[in-house]
Design a protein around this motif. Structure first.
Motif, PDB file in Angstrom:
ATOM      1  N   ILE A 257       4.236  12.657  20.224  1.00 47.78           N
ATOM      2  CA  ILE A 257       4.775  12.780  18.864  1.00 47.78           C
ATOM      3  C   ILE A 257       5.839  11.714  18.625  1.00 47.78           C
ATOM      4  O   ILE A 257       5.859  11.034  17.591  1.00 47.78           O
ATOM      5  CB  ILE A 257       5.353  14.197  18.648  1.00 47.78           C
ATOM      6  CG1 ILE A 257       4.224  15.228  18.710  1.00 47.78           C
ATOM      7  CG2 ILE A 257       6.075  14.287  17.306  1.00 47.78           C
ATOM      8  CD1 ILE A 257       4.709  16.660  18.700  1.00 47.78           C
ATOM      9  N   GLY A 258       6.721  11.530  19.627  1.00 51.17           N
ATOM     10  CA  GLY A 258       7.797  10.552  19.479  1.00 51.17           C
ATOM     11  C   GLY A 258       7.271   9.152  19.259  1.00 51.17           C
ATOM     12  O   GLY A 258       7.699   8.452  18.334  1.00 51.17           O
ATOM     13  N   SER A 259       6.287   8.750  20.080  1.00 55.12           N
ATOM     14  CA  SER A 259       5.781   7.389  19.904  1.00 55.12           C
ATOM     15  C   SER A 259       4.962   7.275  18.626  1.00 55.12           C
ATOM     16  O   SER A 259       4.962   6.224  17.978  1.00 55.12           O
ATOM     17  CB  SER A 259       4.979   6.926  21.123  1.00 55.12           C
ATOM     18  OG  SER A 259       4.256   7.975  21.683  1.00 55.12           O
ATOM     19  N   ALA A 260       4.290   8.375  18.217  1.00 54.82           N
ATOM     20  CA  ALA A 260       3.540   8.327  16.955  1.00 54.82           C
ATOM     21  C   ALA A 260       4.484   8.107  15.777  1.00 54.82           C
ATOM     22  O   ALA A 260       4.187   7.333  14.859  1.00 54.82           O
ATOM     23  CB  ALA A 260       2.751   9.623  16.763  1.00 54.82           C
ATOM     24  N   ILE A 261       5.663   8.782  15.813  1.00 57.62           N
ATOM     25  CA  ILE A 261       6.635   8.627  14.725  1.00 57.62           C
ATOM     26  C   ILE A 261       7.090   7.173  14.624  1.00 57.62           C
ATOM     27  O   ILE A 261       7.265   6.628  13.536  1.00 57.62           O
ATOM     28  CB  ILE A 261       7.840   9.571  14.958  1.00 57.62           C
ATOM     29  CG1 ILE A 261       7.409  11.012  14.707  1.00 57.62           C
ATOM     30  CG2 ILE A 261       9.011   9.205  14.054  1.00 57.62           C
ATOM     31  CD1 ILE A 261       8.459  12.039  15.071  1.00 57.62           C
ATOM     32  N   VAL A 262       7.245   6.510  15.791  1.00 63.50           N
ATOM     33  CA  VAL A 262       7.684   5.111  15.774  1.00 63.50           C
ATOM     34  C   VAL A 262       6.538   4.164  15.398  1.00 63.50           C
ATOM     35  O   VAL A 262       6.719   3.226  14.620  1.00 63.50           O
ATOM     36  CB  VAL A 262       8.253   4.721  17.163  1.00 63.50           C
ATOM     37  CG1 VAL A 262       8.625   3.247  17.191  1.00 63.50           C
ATOM     38  CG2 VAL A 262       9.456   5.585  17.505  1.00 63.50           C
ATOM     39  N   VAL A 263       5.347   4.444  15.938  1.00 62.58           N
ATOM     40  CA  VAL A 263       4.271   3.450  15.880  1.00 62.58           C
ATOM     41  C   VAL A 263       3.398   3.570  14.623  1.00 62.58           C
ATOM     42  O   VAL A 263       2.986   2.554  14.055  1.00 62.58           O
ATOM     43  CB  VAL A 263       3.397   3.556  17.157  1.00 62.58           C
ATOM     44  CG1 VAL A 263       2.157   2.704  17.040  1.00 62.58           C
ATOM     45  CG2 VAL A 263       4.207   3.149  18.374  1.00 62.58           C
ATOM     46  N   VAL A 264       3.139   4.810  14.158  1.00 58.43           N
ATOM     47  CA  VAL A 264       2.210   4.980  13.033  1.00 58.43           C
ATOM     48  C   VAL A 264       2.664   4.239  11.767  1.00 58.43           C
ATOM     49  O   VAL A 264       1.837   3.571  11.128  1.00 58.43           O
ATOM     50  CB  VAL A 264       1.949   6.481  12.766  1.00 58.43           C
ATOM     51  CG1 VAL A 264       1.242   6.686  11.434  1.00 58.43           C
ATOM     52  CG2 VAL A 264       1.091   7.058  13.885  1.00 58.43           C
ATOM     53  N   PRO A 265       3.960   4.297  11.386  1.00 56.88           N
ATOM     54  CA  PRO A 265       4.370   3.522  10.210  1.00 56.88           C
ATOM     55  C   PRO A 265       4.081   2.025  10.360  1.00 56.88           C
ATOM     56  O   PRO A 265       3.697   1.367   9.394  1.00 56.88           O
ATOM     57  CB  PRO A 265       5.886   3.759  10.128  1.00 56.88           C
ATOM     58  CG  PRO A 265       6.103   5.024  10.844  1.00 56.88           C
ATOM     59  CD  PRO A 265       5.080   5.084  11.924  1.00 56.88           C
ATOM     60  N   ARG A 266       4.250   1.511  11.597  1.00 59.48           N
ATOM     61  CA  ARG A 266       3.950   0.100  11.865  1.00 59.48           C
ATOM     62  C   ARG A 266       2.470  -0.189  11.640  1.00 59.48           C
ATOM     63  O   ARG A 266       2.114  -1.215  11.063  1.00 59.48           O
ATOM     64  CB  ARG A 266       4.261  -0.207  13.329  1.00 59.48           C
ATOM     65  CG  ARG A 266       5.625  -0.782  13.555  1.00 59.48           C
ATOM     66  CD  ARG A 266       5.685  -1.179  15.034  1.00 59.48           C
ATOM     67  NE  ARG A 266       6.955  -0.825  15.595  1.00 59.48           N
ATOM     68  CZ  ARG A 266       7.144  -0.503  16.870  1.00 59.48           C
ATOM     69  NH1 ARG A 266       6.120  -0.463  17.694  1.00 59.48           N
ATOM     70  NH2 ARG A 266       8.332  -0.215  17.308  1.00 59.48           N
ATOM     71  N   ILE A 267       1.605   0.728  12.112  1.00 61.43           N
ATOM     72  CA  ILE A 267       0.166   0.512  11.953  1.00 61.43           C
ATOM     73  C   ILE A 267      -0.192   0.528  10.469  1.00 61.43           C
ATOM     74  O   ILE A 267      -0.909  -0.339   9.977  1.00 61.43           O
ATOM     75  CB  ILE A 267      -0.632   1.599  12.706  1.00 61.43           C
ATOM     76  CG1 ILE A 267      -0.302   1.561  14.194  1.00 61.43           C
ATOM     77  CG2 ILE A 267      -2.128   1.415  12.494  1.00 61.43           C
ATOM     78  CD1 ILE A 267      -0.944   2.683  14.993  1.00 61.43           C
ATOM     79  N   LEU A 268       0.373   1.538   9.740  1.00 56.52           N
ATOM     80  CA  LEU A 268       0.074   1.653   8.306  1.00 56.52           C
ATOM     81  C   LEU A 268       0.625   0.458   7.550  1.00 56.52           C
ATOM     82  O   LEU A 268       0.032  -0.003   6.577  1.00 56.52           O
ATOM     83  CB  LEU A 268       0.656   2.964   7.747  1.00 56.52           C
ATOM     84  CG  LEU A 268       0.037   4.241   8.326  1.00 56.52           C
ATOM     85  CD1 LEU A 268       0.740   5.472   7.765  1.00 56.52           C
ATOM     86  CD2 LEU A 268      -1.460   4.305   8.024  1.00 56.52           C
ATOM     87  N   GLY A 269       1.794  -0.059   8.015  1.00 58.44           N
ATOM     88  CA  GLY A 269       2.391  -1.208   7.349  1.00 58.44           C
ATOM     89  C   GLY A 269       1.749  -2.530   7.751  1.00 58.44           C
ATOM     90  O   GLY A 269       2.140  -3.588   7.260  1.00 58.44           O
ATOM     91  N   GLY A 270       0.803  -2.492   8.658  1.00 57.83           N
ATOM     92  CA  GLY A 270       0.107  -3.705   9.066  1.00 57.83           C
ATOM     93  C   GLY A 270       0.900  -4.557  10.035  1.00 57.83           C
ATOM     94  O   GLY A 270       0.576  -5.731  10.252  1.00 57.83           O
TER      95      GLY A 270
END
Lengths: 118, 125
Positions: free
Chosen positions: A104-117
């Motif tokens: 969950i912790g890494s998803a919170i950090v990483v998912v916005p980056r993926i969505l933001g390209g």
């Protein structure tokens, strides 16, 4: 494979995560090591790994590494202390909790980056 | 130490000694790898984006001998740890002796080639 509640699942998950991490490691050594073939070769592989499915896969690799690391610690505690085996079940739930938190912790950090390209 | 009167006994004991050493190795290398790899994952995946691992970034980072050593330690320990772990699985699930022999042979060859490839890569900069 042996039958026995949490211990069975701990064993199975340890093997599966270990084999998955090894497979990832082999790809990783090849793709990062490929910089010796020059920038073009390296960046071709790397741009593929930038794609969304691969980056989501990295989240699972992270959780797998955390599970494997802390379950390995649990195995060491069971092998080398007197109380380890008695509390193996409780420790396994702790390991699962840490793995879920890491995911969950890494998803919170990483998912916005993926969505933001990025 | 091997105390045996026949070659068969000696081989059995040597086998179990090697098994014991691998068993100890798995615990010690696992403990070291926990710090090395969780640190590595944090620094190269959580702290920065996947997109930051460009060709130049990799070359710049590996210009520092300390990172070379850190990465080489991960490379060698994790390949040995992973290869031995996979050996346990192969011995458990590949039941026929000839199949086990060639599966192991191919697998060890791939691991050795990767280790050579990674080492050459790390120290060629």
């Amino acid at each position: 494979m042996y039958r026995g509640r949490e211990g069975q699942w701990a064993f199975l998950l340890h093997r599966l995560s270990g084999l998955a991490i090894l497979f990832y490691l082999m790809l990783h050594v090849f793709s990062i090591g490929s910089f010796i073939f020059g920038e073009r070769f390296y960046m071709t592989i790397h741009e593929t790994y930038d794609l969304v499915p691969f980056r989501i896969g990295l989240l699972f690799v992270t959780a797998g590494v955390v599970y494997h690391a802390f379950n390995g610690l649990r195995i060491i505690v069971m092998d080398f202390t007197g109380f380890g085996v008695a509390y193996q079940r409780q420790m396994w739930y702790g390991v699962m909790l840490l793995s879920v938190l890491a995911f969950i912790g890494s998803a919170i950090v990483v998912v916005p980056r993926i969505l933001g390209g990025y | 130490m091997i105390r045996a009167r026949t070659f068969t006994d000696a081989r059995q004991q040597a086998h179990s000694n090697a098994e014991l050493h691998w068993w100890i190795f798995m615990r010690i290398s696992g403990l070291i790898l926990m710090f090395l790899i969780l640190g590595h994952v944090y620094m190269t995946f959580i702290q920065v984006s996947e997109s930051d691992a460009t060709f130049d970034a990799v070359v710049n980072k590996l210009a520092n001998p300390a990172w070379k050593f850190y990465n080489w330690l991960i490379l060698s320990l994790s390949l040995l740890h992973g290869a031995n772990g996979a050996r346990y699985s192969i011995e458990d699930y590949v039941r026929s002796r000839p199949n086990r022999a060639w599966v192991k042979g191919v697998f060890y060859t791939v691991i050795a080639l990767l280790f050579a490839f990674g080492t050459v890569g790390l120290f060629s900069i």
